[in-house]
Write an enzyme that holds these catalytic residues in place. Structure first.
Site, PDB file in Angstrom:
ATOM      1  N   SER A 189     -11.810  24.714 -10.326  1.00 54.34           N
ATOM      2  CA  SER A 189     -12.851  24.819  -9.290  1.00 54.34           C
ATOM      3  C   SER A 189     -13.796  26.010  -9.449  1.00 54.34           C
ATOM      4  O   SER A 189     -14.730  26.152  -8.662  1.00 54.34           O
ATOM      5  CB  SER A 189     -12.201  24.869  -7.905  1.00 54.34           C
ATOM      6  OG  SER A 189     -11.720  23.594  -7.551  1.00 54.34           O
TER       7      SER A 189
ATOM      8  N   LYS B 204     -17.509  25.240  -9.428  1.00 52.81           N
ATOM      9  CA  LYS B 204     -18.299  25.059  -8.207  1.00 52.81           C
ATOM     10  C   LYS B 204     -19.365  26.149  -8.069  1.00 52.81           C
ATOM     11  O   LYS B 204     -20.388  25.941  -7.401  1.00 52.81           O
ATOM     12  CB  LYS B 204     -17.370  25.024  -6.983  1.00 52.81           C
ATOM     13  CG  LYS B 204     -16.540  23.735  -6.938  1.00 52.81           C
ATOM     14  CD  LYS B 204     -15.407  23.784  -5.940  1.00 52.81           C
ATOM     15  CE  LYS B 204     -14.613  22.474  -6.011  1.00 52.81           C
ATOM     16  NZ  LYS B 204     -13.332  22.529  -5.313  1.00 52.81           N
TER      17      LYS B 204
ATOM     18  N   SER C  14     -13.876  25.402  -1.156  1.00 53.56           N
ATOM     19  CA  SER C  14     -13.473  24.665  -2.360  1.00 53.56           C
ATOM     20  C   SER C  14     -13.243  23.174  -2.131  1.00 53.56           C
ATOM     21  O   SER C  14     -12.334  22.576  -2.712  1.00 53.56           O
ATOM     22  CB  SER C  14     -12.216  25.297  -2.976  1.00 53.56           C
ATOM     23  OG  SER C  14     -12.158  25.026  -4.363  1.00 53.56           O
TER      24      SER C  14
ATOM     25  N   GLU D 269     -14.614  16.403  -9.952  1.00 54.65           N
ATOM     26  CA  GLU D 269     -13.291  16.620  -9.364  1.00 54.65           C
ATOM     27  C   GLU D 269     -12.472  15.325  -9.322  1.00 54.65           C
ATOM     28  O   GLU D 269     -11.276  15.336  -9.601  1.00 54.65           O
ATOM     29  CB  GLU D 269     -13.418  17.210  -7.953  1.00 54.65           C
ATOM     30  CG  GLU D 269     -13.826  18.669  -7.906  1.00 54.65           C
ATOM     31  CD  GLU D 269     -12.693  19.625  -8.268  1.00 54.65           C
ATOM     32  OE1 GLU D 269     -11.576  19.155  -8.565  1.00 54.65           O
ATOM     33  OE2 GLU D 269     -12.934  20.844  -8.252  1.00 54.65           O
TER      34      GLU D 269
END
Length: 299
Positions: free
Chosen positions: A65, A68, A129, A165
């Site tokens: 993550s 991001k 997140s 994701e």
């Protein structure tokens, strides 16, 4: 002559002290990571003072993550260009809110089929997140290729993004999106110095990274309470052999003297417990903080 000699001696002592201190930090970091069942990559840079240190800085590491942050940069560049607006509303379909993934949006709006402003979507994704929010943002900018192109345009070559994701639910795909500690530090420095986004969007992204609610026992735990930390975390699950592909934390830390340092920590192929892995990151952050505090006192 005596005065000149004293100036030269003082300069040499200052260089020696600085070099020794850097070496001490390197030794401390190596001590922290040497006995751990994980491959660790670290990159450190003082933004104002430019002092640098890296260990396995070119480690090709799965981002999880952390990407991001890169996605948010791409989105906010579209805001800077006037193609998107933080106040515009985006319709979130129920089918966009996938099950079996981390998603505060889905928890707050289980039925979906509602509007969220781009501002709220970014906050869910960057600060909390949200994996579903992340994939909606990727689609909004035109896919992973657009993110790849924009980050490469910033001069960052060691960066690969090909899957979102939802696609990373497949174990093999967890290895696809990669970067290095050095490339991350370079990108964070350019971001902080306003070389990527406009001033207003730079401040906006920095602030929502400060508001990150994830990884409180990682880098943040190694810093004194109430220290300003703008960061982004990333973690994979484990397989049947208790192998964790990655746990990462990247960020910008504000020191008491108003200066900042960047710390990019990537761990891959981990068989330590999650608690012990978190402690590795916290210990690295603490050692780095102590180095900069000691350096400030000796200057």
């Amino acid at each position: 002559m005596t005065k000149l000699f004293n100036i030269i001696l003082f300069s040499l002592l200052s260089i020696s002290t600085f070099g020794q201190s850097t070496n001490e930090l390197r030794q401390q970091l190596n001590q922290i990571i040497s006995t751990k069942n994980a491959t660790v990559g670290i990159s450190i840079k003082g933004i104002e003072d430019k002092d640098t240190l890296s260990i396995n800085g070119n480690l090709k590491a799965p981002m999880m993550s952390v990407f991001k942050f890169h996605i948010a940069l791409t989105v906010l560049n579209k805001v800077d260009e006037g193609k998107l607006s933080l106040t515009q509303e985006i319709f979130i379909k129920k089918k966009d809110l996938h099950e079996d993934t981390w998603s505060p949006i889905r928890e707050d709006y289980p039925q979906g089929n509602m509007n969220l402003t781009l501002d709220k979507l970014l906050r869910y994704t960057v600060s909390h997140s949200d994996n579903n929010g992340c994939d909606i943002l990727i689609d909004l900018v035109g896919g992973t290729k657009e993110v790849q192109k924009f980050i490469n345009k910033q001069g960052i070559k060691d960066f690969v993004i090909k899957v979102n994701e939802d696609q990373m639910k497949n174990w093999k795909n967890l290895f696809v999106n990669t970067t290095t500690p050095l490339a991350t530090t370079e990108l964070l420095e350019k971001f902080y110095n306003g070389q990527i986004l406009k001033e207003s969007t730079t401040k906006y992204l920095y602030q929502i990274m400060v508001e990150t609610s994830r990884g409180l026992t990682w880098m943040k735990a190694g810093l004194p309470e109430n220290t300003e930390l703008a960061h982004r975390t990333g973690i994979s699950g484990t397989n049947d052999a208790n192998l964790r592909i990655a746990m990462n934390d990247i960020g910008i830390v504000k020191l008491p003297n108003g200066k900042h340092f960047i710390l990019s920590v990537y761990l891959k192929n981990i068989t330590e417990t999650q608690e012990d892995t978190e402690k590795i990151i916290a210990d690295i952050a603490r050692a780095t903080w102590d180095y900069f505090i000691k350096k400030d006192k000796t200057n």
